[in-house]
Scaffold this active site. Sequence first.
Site, PDB file in Angstrom:
ATOM      1  N   TYR A  14       0.808  -1.222   0.000  1.00 37.10           N
ATOM      2  CA  TYR A  14       0.000   0.000   0.000  1.00 37.10           C
ATOM      3  C   TYR A  14       0.842   1.273   0.000  1.00 37.10           C
ATOM      4  O   TYR A  14       0.300   2.371  -0.125  1.00 37.10           O
ATOM      5  CB  TYR A  14      -0.949   0.007   1.196  1.00 37.10           C
ATOM      6  CG  TYR A  14      -1.928  -1.137   1.167  1.00 37.10           C
ATOM      7  CD1 TYR A  14      -2.949  -1.176   0.220  1.00 37.10           C
ATOM      8  CD2 TYR A  14      -1.829  -2.190   2.065  1.00 37.10           C
ATOM      9  CE1 TYR A  14      -3.842  -2.230   0.181  1.00 37.10           C
ATOM     10  CE2 TYR A  14      -2.716  -3.251   2.030  1.00 37.10           C
ATOM     11  CZ  TYR A  14      -3.719  -3.265   1.083  1.00 37.10           C
ATOM     12  OH  TYR A  14      -4.598  -4.315   1.039  1.00 37.10           O
ATOM     13  N   HIS A  19      -4.600   6.093  -1.452  1.00 37.30           N
ATOM     14  CA  HIS A  19      -5.248   6.000  -0.142  1.00 37.30           C
ATOM     15  C   HIS A  19      -4.271   6.303   0.994  1.00 37.30           C
ATOM     16  O   HIS A  19      -4.700   6.562   2.115  1.00 37.30           O
ATOM     17  CB  HIS A  19      -5.827   4.598   0.023  1.00 37.30           C
ATOM     18  CG  HIS A  19      -7.216   4.552   0.583  1.00 37.30           C
ATOM     19  ND1 HIS A  19      -8.071   5.635   0.655  1.00 37.30           N
ATOM     20  CD2 HIS A  19      -7.920   3.509   1.101  1.00 37.30           C
ATOM     21  CE1 HIS A  19      -9.220   5.267   1.184  1.00 37.30           C
ATOM     22  NE2 HIS A  19      -9.157   3.981   1.472  1.00 37.30           N
ATOM     23  N   TYR A  64      -5.549  -0.817   9.230  1.00 38.74           N
ATOM     24  CA  TYR A  64      -6.196  -0.690   7.922  1.00 38.74           C
ATOM     25  C   TYR A  64      -7.206   0.445   8.033  1.00 38.74           C
ATOM     26  O   TYR A  64      -7.745   0.738   9.099  1.00 38.74           O
ATOM     27  CB  TYR A  64      -6.825  -1.991   7.404  1.00 38.74           C
ATOM     28  CG  TYR A  64      -5.764  -2.991   7.008  1.00 38.74           C
ATOM     29  CD1 TYR A  64      -5.134  -2.906   5.773  1.00 38.74           C
ATOM     30  CD2 TYR A  64      -5.351  -3.973   7.895  1.00 38.74           C
ATOM     31  CE1 TYR A  64      -4.122  -3.790   5.421  1.00 38.74           C
ATOM     32  CE2 TYR A  64      -4.344  -4.863   7.554  1.00 38.74           C
ATOM     33  CZ  TYR A  64      -3.732  -4.765   6.321  1.00 38.74           C
ATOM     34  OH  TYR A  64      -2.732  -5.628   5.987  1.00 38.74           O
ATOM     35  N   ASN A  66     -10.290   1.224   7.334  1.00 32.49           N
ATOM     36  CA  ASN A  66     -11.669   1.181   7.825  1.00 32.49           C
ATOM     37  C   ASN A  66     -11.787   1.070   9.343  1.00 32.49           C
ATOM     38  O   ASN A  66     -12.877   1.189   9.879  1.00 32.49           O
ATOM     39  CB  ASN A  66     -12.421   0.017   7.176  1.00 32.49           C
ATOM     40  CG  ASN A  66     -12.512   0.166   5.674  1.00 32.49           C
ATOM     41  OD1 ASN A  66     -12.028   1.139   5.094  1.00 32.49           O
ATOM     42  ND2 ASN A  66     -13.128  -0.795   5.029  1.00 32.49           N
ATOM     43  N   ASN A 112     -14.220   5.820   4.709  1.00 36.08           N
ATOM     44  CA  ASN A 112     -14.372   4.859   5.804  1.00 36.08           C
ATOM     45  C   ASN A 112     -13.413   5.087   6.967  1.00 36.08           C
ATOM     46  O   ASN A 112     -13.746   4.787   8.115  1.00 36.08           O
ATOM     47  CB  ASN A 112     -14.253   3.429   5.278  1.00 36.08           C
ATOM     48  CG  ASN A 112     -15.464   3.043   4.451  1.00 36.08           C
ATOM     49  OD1 ASN A 112     -16.579   3.475   4.731  1.00 36.08           O
ATOM     50  ND2 ASN A 112     -15.248   2.247   3.420  1.00 36.08           N
TER      51      ASN A 112
END
EC number: 3.1.1.29
Length: 186
Positions: A14, A19, A64, A66, A112
């Site tokens: 990631y 994001h 993460y 969320n 989120n």
Amino acid sequence: MKLIVGLGNPGREYELTRHNIGFMAIDELAKRWNISLNEQKFKGVFGAGFVNGEKVILLKPLTYMNLSGESIRPLMDYYKIDVEDFVVMYDDLDIPVGKLRLRMKGSAGGHNGVKSTISHLGTQEFQRIRMGIDRPKNGMKVVDYVLGRFTSEEIPDVNHSIEKAADACEEWLNKPFLQIMNTFNS
């Protein structure tokens, strides 16, 4: 004491994705202020230091995206940080790449990580630095887009927005957030 949080996802896969622009902004602040992000606790990685006489904690939740609130709330409780001494930086699809929007409060806007933060803090009344990543083109799915990397053409604008977000945080240490909003949103 001030808490600055950047939202993102942990793991090499990631790194440098759209994001994770919040993580990138935290890394910029850590570099500027010579703060080592080497403490692992509260489901995150963080570091603390003094900047212009103000104690500052930088946090990257490792839950993460969320579940970001699961990291933020326990750290705030432990250090007794008031919500007005907290700012969160994150990616925003509704803002062009390279642009920022600062807000005093508001809904999650479909994000989120912000939704989790609101849920765990029990309030929408916290300061945000929304960092533009733009919307996907050519019918690309949003999830694929936000988990994708910036294009080489976007990198200069991305670097500019990371620097501006760090500049805004730096000013926030000495000025009211509303005043910085007026500067950085214009």
